[in-house]
Scaffold this motif. Structure first.
Motif, PDB file in Angstrom:
ATOM      1  N   GLN A  51      49.656  30.145  36.820  1.00  0.00           N
ATOM      2  CA  GLN A  51      49.894  29.031  37.735  1.00  0.00           C
ATOM      3  C   GLN A  51      48.614  28.525  38.380  1.00  0.00           C
ATOM      4  O   GLN A  51      48.607  27.486  39.036  1.00  0.00           O
ATOM      5  CB  GLN A  51      50.879  29.474  38.824  1.00  0.00           C
ATOM      6  N   ALA A  52      47.522  29.278  38.221  1.00  0.00           N
ATOM      7  CA  ALA A  52      46.230  28.870  38.770  1.00  0.00           C
ATOM      8  C   ALA A  52      45.120  29.507  37.950  1.00  0.00           C
ATOM      9  O   ALA A  52      45.301  30.593  37.379  1.00  0.00           O
ATOM     10  CB  ALA A  52      46.102  29.280  40.237  1.00  0.00           C
ATOM     11  N   VAL A  55      44.881  32.622  48.128  1.00  0.00           N
ATOM     12  CA  VAL A  55      45.457  31.985  46.935  1.00  0.00           C
ATOM     13  C   VAL A  55      46.943  32.265  46.745  1.00  0.00           C
ATOM     14  O   VAL A  55      47.551  31.716  45.819  1.00  0.00           O
ATOM     15  CB  VAL A  55      44.703  32.430  45.662  1.00  0.00           C
ATOM     16  N   ASN A  56      47.546  33.100  47.580  1.00  0.00           N
ATOM     17  CA  ASN A  56      48.934  33.507  47.311  1.00  0.00           C
ATOM     18  C   ASN A  56      49.921  32.347  47.336  1.00  0.00           C
ATOM     19  O   ASN A  56      50.985  32.415  46.726  1.00  0.00           O
ATOM     20  CB  ASN A  56      49.381  34.615  48.276  1.00  0.00           C
ATOM     21  N   TRP A  57      49.561  31.259  48.019  1.00  0.00           N
ATOM     22  CA  TRP A  57      50.448  30.096  48.057  1.00  0.00           C
ATOM     23  C   TRP A  57      50.490  29.344  46.728  1.00  0.00           C
ATOM     24  O   TRP A  57      51.379  28.512  46.501  1.00  0.00           O
ATOM     25  CB  TRP A  57      50.004  29.138  49.170  1.00  0.00           C
ATOM     26  N   MET A  58      49.549  29.666  45.842  1.00  0.00           N
ATOM     27  CA  MET A  58      49.475  28.966  44.558  1.00  0.00           C
ATOM     28  C   MET A  58      50.427  29.533  43.523  1.00  0.00           C
ATOM     29  O   MET A  58      50.696  28.895  42.504  1.00  0.00           O
ATOM     30  CB  MET A  58      48.042  29.034  44.007  1.00  0.00           C
ATOM     31  N   GLY A  59      50.902  30.746  43.723  1.00  0.00           N
ATOM     32  CA  GLY A  59      51.785  31.370  42.755  1.00  0.00           C
ATOM     33  C   GLY A  59      51.541  32.859  42.657  1.00  0.00           C
ATOM     34  O   GLY A  59      50.945  33.478  43.544  1.00  0.00           O
ATOM     35  N   ASP A  69      50.624  38.893  37.845  1.00  0.00           N
ATOM     36  CA  ASP A  69      49.857  38.963  36.599  1.00  0.00           C
ATOM     37  C   ASP A  69      48.454  38.418  36.842  1.00  0.00           C
ATOM     38  O   ASP A  69      48.275  37.396  37.519  1.00  0.00           O
ATOM     39  CB  ASP A  69      50.545  38.160  35.494  1.00  0.00           C
ATOM     40  N   LEU A  70      47.468  39.095  36.300  1.00  0.00           N
ATOM     41  CA  LEU A  70      46.066  38.717  36.467  1.00  0.00           C
ATOM     42  C   LEU A  70      45.364  38.899  35.127  1.00  0.00           C
ATOM     43  O   LEU A  70      45.184  40.015  34.656  1.00  0.00           O
ATOM     44  CB  LEU A  70      45.414  39.584  37.544  1.00  0.00           C
ATOM     45  N   VAL A  71      44.971  37.786  34.512  1.00  0.00           N
ATOM     46  CA  VAL A  71      44.333  37.806  33.199  1.00  0.00           C
ATOM     47  C   VAL A  71      42.852  37.471  33.361  1.00  0.00           C
ATOM     48  O   VAL A  71      42.497  36.503  34.042  1.00  0.00           O
ATOM     49  CB  VAL A  71      44.989  36.797  32.242  1.00  0.00           C
ATOM     50  N   CYS A  94      45.990  21.400  32.153  1.00  0.00           N
ATOM     51  CA  CYS A  94      47.191  22.249  32.185  1.00  0.00           C
ATOM     52  C   CYS A  94      48.091  21.938  33.380  1.00  0.00           C
ATOM     53  O   CYS A  94      49.216  22.455  33.458  1.00  0.00           O
ATOM     54  CB  CYS A  94      46.795  23.724  32.232  1.00  0.00           C
ATOM     55  N   GLY A  95      47.600  21.144  34.315  1.00  0.00           N
ATOM     56  CA  GLY A  95      48.403  20.812  35.479  1.00  0.00           C
ATOM     57  C   GLY A  95      48.618  21.982  36.423  1.00  0.00           C
ATOM     58  O   GLY A  95      49.703  22.132  37.001  1.00  0.00           O
ATOM     59  N   ILE A  96      47.582  22.818  36.600  1.00  0.00           N
ATOM     60  CA  ILE A  96      47.696  23.982  37.476  1.00  0.00           C
ATOM     61  C   ILE A  96      46.624  23.934  38.560  1.00  0.00           C
ATOM     62  O   ILE A  96      45.733  23.089  38.525  1.00  0.00           O
ATOM     63  CB  ILE A  96      47.584  25.301  36.683  1.00  0.00           C
TER      64      ILE A  96
END
Length: 368
Positions: free
Chosen positions: A85-86, A25-29, A57-59, A106-108
């Motif tokens: 971002q994702a 997933v790192n390419w997503m942001g 950041d990880l929520v 949200c367009g993510i």
């Protein structure tokens, strides 16, 4: 003639794959929002945190329990406030459907981490929205499919065996219903005609169920990874999802939905279980041969999928209740995707005959 084939951007399946999440997933942001049920977050949050240590950041947020507009709106606001971002959905079909809506609004980017193999919701470009009372409010179709479906077979392995078998029931309908749409040029779920590729995937999913389904259930009961188990997880989540969307749906689900129209009768089966019996009904109605029916009915009996109305929790049905179910089937939108005009008598006959055939197979009888 316009043909469309759609799919998730990437599908990853493997044992312990959740521990490698960041590389996928790192390419997503760098900022991610994770949604999961309280139970799933309790068991998997630490693994995800460790895997995503490099993220800025990880929520984490617990899923409210229903894929409703109230839950979607709540999460949309939280995602916007977090600047993520994702969004990553960890759970079953309702979690997957919810995060797909949130991501679209949200367009993510959206990542689905299925924790059960009971349905093909993870790969689809659609979501079912429910009212707070649990009834379906609407179906949303998106112009994009999930960016990533990440399947950790170690997680699936420790889910209830019955749910994996239910996924086989959902997948069973993929080729049987999809071939009707392909043969008669009905639109698929993208609003166009299916491709040869789509039908080949659906046929392969059916063949793999017949080849590996029984073995896969045995492996699941022992909580061990085998080739058959891996194959069926791929069928339930990936092939079934690609097959149903890209070929289209016929009456394969409608007989199950008809049973849900009965008042004062509680639903006692999972979606895929109900679809298995519904598929048996479709085959009877469409005039499947004894050999075709034998293969499907015997498979369902062997793995524990419903083949009778009693298996569906429906005993002592009255003629009035049969009429209610039959009328409900006729109202289902995909019922019209059939080789010929569907009549009341055809639907009623399919219900009763499939039930009778199922009783015969459960008693040890056969059509051939």
């Amino acid at each position: 003639m316009t043909q469309i084939f759609g799919s998730c951007n990437r599908y990853v399946q493997g044992y312990g794959e959740l521990e490698k999440m960041h590389q996928h997933v790192n390419w997503m942001g760098t900022r991610f929002f994770v949604v999961g049920s309280p139970r799933r977050l309790a068991s998997l949050k630490e693994i995800i945190q460790e895997a995503m240590m490099e993220a800025e950041d990880l929520v984490f947020e617990e899923f409210g329990g229903e894929c409703s507009w109230a839950e979607v709106d709540r999460l949309i606001q939280m995602v916007k406030d977090s600047g993520s971002q994702a969004i990553i959905g960890v759970g079953g079909g309702k979690v997957a459907d919810t995060v797909k809506v949130v991501a679209h609004q949200c367009g993510i980017r959206v990542v689905i981490v299925p924790t059960i193999a009971a349905s093909d919701a993870s790969t689809s470009a659609a979501s079912l929205l429910y009212r707070e009372d649990g009834t379906i409010e609407e179906v949303l179709n998106f112009p994009e499919s999930p960016d990533l479906v990440l399947v950790d077979t170690r997680v699936i392995l420790y889910s209830p065996v019955r749910l994996t078998v239910a996924g086989m029931g959902d997948a069973l309908s993929t080729y049987i219903g999809g071939k009707v749409c392909y043969d008669h040029y009905y639109d698929n779920h993208f609003g166009a005609k299916g491709t040869h590729t789509a039908l080949a995937i659906a046929k392969l999913s059916y063949d793999m169920l017949m080849q590996y389904g029984r073995q896969a259930k045995k492996a699941a009961e022992q909580q061990v990874i085998t080739h058959a188990f891996n194959a069926v997880i791929e069928v339930n989540i990936l092939m079934s999802g690609l097959g149903f969307e890209n070929n289209g749906s016929s009456i394969d689900h409608s007989f199950f939905f008809g049973t849900l129209a009965l008042p004062d009768r509680e639903e006692q089966v999972y979606h895929g279980e109900g679809v298995a019996f519904s598929t048996c009904c479709q085959m009877v109605m469409n005039g499947a041969s004894n050999e075709e029916l034998d293969e499907v009915f015997q498979f369902c009996v062997d793995v524990g999928l419903p083949v009778t109305l009693e298996d569906m929790g429906l005993t002592d049905l009255t003629e009035e209740e049969y009429n209610i179910m039959t009328e409900a089937v006729l109202q289902e939108v995909f019922t019209q995707n059939s080789p010929s005009d569907v009549t009341f008598e055809m639907v009623l006959g399919a219900y009763k005959t499939a039930d009778a055939i199922g009783k015969m197979y459960k008693a040890g009888g056969k059509l051939i």
